[in-house]
Design a protein around this motif. Structure first.
Motif, short mmCIF file in Angstrom:
data_model
loop_
_atom_site.label_atom_id
_atom_site.label_comp_id
_atom_site.label_asym_id
_atom_site.label_seq_id
_atom_site.Cartn_x
_atom_site.Cartn_y
_atom_site.Cartn_z
N PRO A 153 82.73 42.04 -35.70
CA PRO A 153 81.52 41.90 -34.87
C PRO A 153 81.76 41.07 -33.61
O PRO A 153 81.25 41.41 -32.53
N ALA A 154 82.52 39.99 -33.72
CA ALA A 154 82.74 39.12 -32.57
C ALA A 154 83.57 39.82 -31.50
O ALA A 154 83.24 39.78 -30.31
N VAL A 155 84.64 40.49 -31.91
CA VAL A 155 85.51 41.18 -30.95
C VAL A 155 84.75 42.30 -30.25
O VAL A 155 84.87 42.50 -29.04
N ALA A 156 83.94 43.04 -30.99
CA ALA A 156 83.18 44.16 -30.41
C ALA A 156 82.24 43.68 -29.32
O ALA A 156 81.92 44.44 -28.39
N ASP A 157 81.83 42.42 -29.39
CA ASP A 157 80.85 41.87 -28.45
C ASP A 157 81.49 40.98 -27.39
O ASP A 157 80.78 40.33 -26.63
N SER A 158 82.83 40.97 -27.33
CA SER A 158 83.52 40.01 -26.46
C SER A 158 84.01 40.64 -25.16
O SER A 158 84.46 41.79 -25.15
N ASP A 159 83.95 39.85 -24.10
CA ASP A 159 84.57 40.24 -22.84
C ASP A 159 86.07 40.01 -22.87
O ASP A 159 86.84 40.73 -22.23
N ALA A 160 86.49 38.98 -23.60
CA ALA A 160 87.91 38.68 -23.74
C ALA A 160 88.17 38.20 -25.15
O ALA A 160 87.34 37.53 -25.76
N VAL A 161 89.34 38.55 -25.68
CA VAL A 161 89.76 38.13 -27.02
C VAL A 161 91.10 37.41 -26.88
O VAL A 161 92.06 37.98 -26.37
N PHE A 162 91.14 36.17 -27.33
CA PHE A 162 92.35 35.36 -27.24
C PHE A 162 93.10 35.38 -28.58
O PHE A 162 92.50 35.17 -29.63
N ILE A 163 94.39 35.62 -28.51
CA ILE A 163 95.26 35.53 -29.68
C ILE A 163 95.90 34.14 -29.66
O ILE A 163 96.70 33.82 -28.77
N ALA A 164 95.50 33.30 -30.62
CA ALA A 164 95.99 31.92 -30.67
C ALA A 164 96.52 31.61 -32.07
O ALA A 164 96.23 30.55 -32.63
N VAL A 165 97.29 32.53 -32.61
CA VAL A 165 97.85 32.36 -33.96
C VAL A 165 99.22 31.71 -33.85
O VAL A 165 99.80 31.60 -32.78
N GLY A 166 99.75 31.27 -34.98
CA GLY A 166 101.03 30.58 -34.99
C GLY A 166 102.20 31.49 -34.68
O GLY A 166 102.19 32.69 -35.01
N THR A 167 103.23 30.93 -34.05
CA THR A 167 104.48 31.65 -33.79
C THR A 167 105.65 30.75 -34.20
O THR A 167 106.45 30.33 -33.35
N PRO A 168 105.77 30.44 -35.48
CA PRO A 168 106.82 29.53 -35.94
C PRO A 168 108.20 30.16 -35.80
O PRO A 168 108.34 31.38 -35.66
N SER A 169 109.22 29.32 -35.85
CA SER A 169 110.59 29.85 -35.84
C SER A 169 110.85 30.57 -37.15
O SER A 169 110.50 30.08 -38.23
N ARG A 170 111.48 31.75 -37.06
CA ARG A 170 111.84 32.47 -38.27
C ARG A 170 113.03 31.80 -38.95
O ARG A 170 113.90 31.24 -38.28
N ARG A 171 113.06 31.88 -40.27
CA ARG A 171 114.20 31.33 -40.98
C ARG A 171 115.47 32.09 -40.63
O ARG A 171 115.46 33.30 -40.45
N GLY A 172 116.55 31.33 -40.52
CA GLY A 172 117.84 31.96 -40.26
C GLY A 172 118.15 32.18 -38.79
O GLY A 172 119.10 32.86 -38.44
N GLY A 173 117.34 31.58 -37.90
CA GLY A 173 117.61 31.73 -36.47
C GLY A 173 116.49 31.15 -35.66
O GLY A 173 115.51 30.63 -36.18
N GLY A 174 116.62 31.26 -34.35
CA GLY A 174 115.62 30.66 -33.47
C GLY A 174 114.52 31.60 -33.04
O GLY A 174 113.67 31.22 -32.23
N HIS A 175 114.52 32.84 -33.54
CA HIS A 175 113.50 33.80 -33.12
C HIS A 175 112.10 33.29 -33.47
O HIS A 175 111.89 32.72 -34.54
N ALA A 176 111.17 33.51 -32.57
CA ALA A 176 109.77 33.22 -32.89
C ALA A 176 109.23 34.33 -33.79
O ALA A 176 109.48 35.52 -33.56
N ASP A 177 108.51 33.94 -34.81
CA ASP A 177 107.90 34.90 -35.73
C ASP A 177 106.61 35.42 -35.10
O ASP A 177 105.62 34.70 -34.98
N LEU A 178 106.62 36.68 -34.69
CA LEU A 178 105.48 37.26 -33.98
C LEU A 178 104.62 38.13 -34.88
O LEU A 178 103.75 38.85 -34.38
N SER A 179 104.84 38.07 -36.17
CA SER A 179 104.11 38.95 -37.08
C SER A 179 102.60 38.70 -37.01
O SER A 179 101.81 39.64 -37.08
#
Length: 438
Positions: free
Chosen positions: A72-98
């Motif tokens: 409901p909130a997204v359907a009514d929004s002008d903008a939607v911000f993605i502010a979820v975590g992006t921790p380092s993946r185990r076994g390397g420095g890649h950011a976890d974008l899942s």
């Protein structure tokens, strides 16, 4: 305007609350039902000075709300911000974008009409294009733009940083998206805050380059501090002398036990990994990462040396566990390397932190926690200042000396003056400064 903020971690909660203070109607969304219930009761899950009052006032005004269902909130929004975590993946420095990509898919299914999808999370270069591809794949008919709007919030002063920033960086390539973002940040336009509009890729790179540069600056002054100790110079004087040069600046020239927190460690690793993958390695940053890791371990040795070369059977009192003052954040704090090393070397560790002990108990279960600074130092063989909380800056030195078993202080944040400490009868060790003979 109406916006949705996906994720109620540090960045999402602070950003959403501050936008509501700007007069925007904000819904902060999180899958953690318990967290949303607490927020709806006015309980703030993180420690950030002033945040509780802003949440309470804007929720009461109807501009700030919390939900678990983004539809409901997204359907009514002008903008939607993605502010979820992006921790380092185990076994390397890649950011976890899942989490970022999962949010993009859910947003795509819920959008209704033209929507600006904004990545607020710290993400590697190219993430915005992938978010765009995912949304287009999920909803070929969708009318949207993807924007990058990185955050530059310092824990402990995040509200001021949002309300009065040095700059706002916006990677937006369509006029419609730029217009939406200008309206969102209209309050900052009125106070003539620099707004940098650029491409998605440049915006994403700005965030990583900024954090990496600051981490490099911290590491540089830490190495200079080590050299000062060898040649008899004072790193405080050196830092002031170079920091007054406007090309260098005074900030982030404070010698200490190494950088930590939620940003610098993972962002330096992520940028190093990206650079290697595209065949343009950043040798300076690789060295910064290596030096910082070794420095934290070296600080434990410094404490052991101050205890006559051994902590076996000795009690060490630690003041401060969070990576910096005015936060309860323990992520990659120097204490997570230093304290276990002391325990492994045979020390009994007692610790106190004004805000971080709930989290510290989970991460450092093998130590004892005290009620206050004097409680943990009573009967201890040495006192260590690990985080420069204000309440540790004005300790009653007569009382400290009285309750310690031995007058040994290791000041890893250079809170006290070496001459004063020696005059007060302490065996005092600091970072990058000469200690006069007693």
């Amino acid at each position: 305007m109406r916006i949705s903020m996906i994720g109620t971690g540090y960045v999402g909660l602070v950003s959403g609350t501050c936008f509501s203070e700007f007069g925007v109607t904000v819904t902060c969304i999180d899958k953690d039902a318990g967290k949303i219930e607490r927020l709806n009761r006015g309980e703030i899950p993180i420690y950030e000075p002033g945040l509780d009052a802003l949440v309470t006032s804007n929720a009461a005004a109807g501009r700030l709300s919390f939900a678990t269902d983004l539809g409901p909130a997204v359907a009514d929004s002008d903008a939607v911000f993605i502010a979820v975590g992006t921790p380092s993946r185990r076994g390397g420095g890649h950011a976890d974008l899942s989490y970022v990509y999962a949010a993009a898919r859910e947003i795509a299914r819920a959008m209704n009409g033209y929507t600006v999808v904004v990545t607020k999370s710290t993400v590697p270069v190219g993430t915005g294009r992938e978010v765009e591809r995912i949304i287009r794949e999920e909803r070929p008919d969708a009318d949207f733009d993807v924007v990058s709007n990185p955050e530059f919030l310092r824990e402990g002063s995040a509200i001021q940083d949002f309300m009065r920033p040095d700059r706002v960086v916006i990677g937006a390539e369509s006029e419609r998206a730029q217009a939406v973002m200008r309206q969102l940040y209209r309050v900052l336009y009125l106070i003539e805050t620099p707004i940098v509009f650029t491409t998605l890729e440049s915006s994403e790179m700005i965030k990583y380059a900024a954090n990496t540069f600051l981490a490099t600056k911290i590491t540089f002054i830490n190495e200079v501090a080590d050299l000062c100790e060898k040649v008899g110079a004072d790193v405080h004087d050196v830092a002031r002398g170079i920091g007054l040069d406007n090309r260098i600046g005074r900030k982030f020239l404070h010698a200490g036990p190494g950088y930590g927190g939620s940003c610098f460690p993972k962002d330096t690793l992520a940028l190093v990994t990206t650079a290697k993958e595209v065949g343009s390695p950043l040798r300076i940053v690789e060295t910064v990462v290596d030096i910082n890791a070794k420095r934290k371990r070296a600080m434990a040795e410094r404490i052991i040396d101050a205890c006559d070369g051994s902590v076996v059977g000795k009690t060490v009192a630690i003041l401060g566990l969070t990576f910096k003052p005015n936060t309860d954040d323990m992520r990659d704090s120097p204490s997570l390397d230093i304290v276990p090393a002391l325990v492994e070397a045979g020390a009994t560790v007692r610790a106190f932190d004004p805000e971080g002990m709930d989290e510290a108990r989970k991460l450092l279960p093998d130590i004892t926690y005290g009620a206050d600074a004097y409680d943990v130092m009573t009967g201890a063989d040495a006192l260590v200042i690990l985080t420069e909380w204000n309440e540790f800056r004005a300790l009653n030195l007569d009382r400290v000396k009285e309750v310690l078993k031995a007058p040994v202080m290791v000041d890893l944040r250079n809170v006290y003056n070496p001459t004063d400490m020696v005059a007060a009868g302490f065996r005092y060790t600091s970072v990058g400064r000469p200690t006069p003979d007693a």
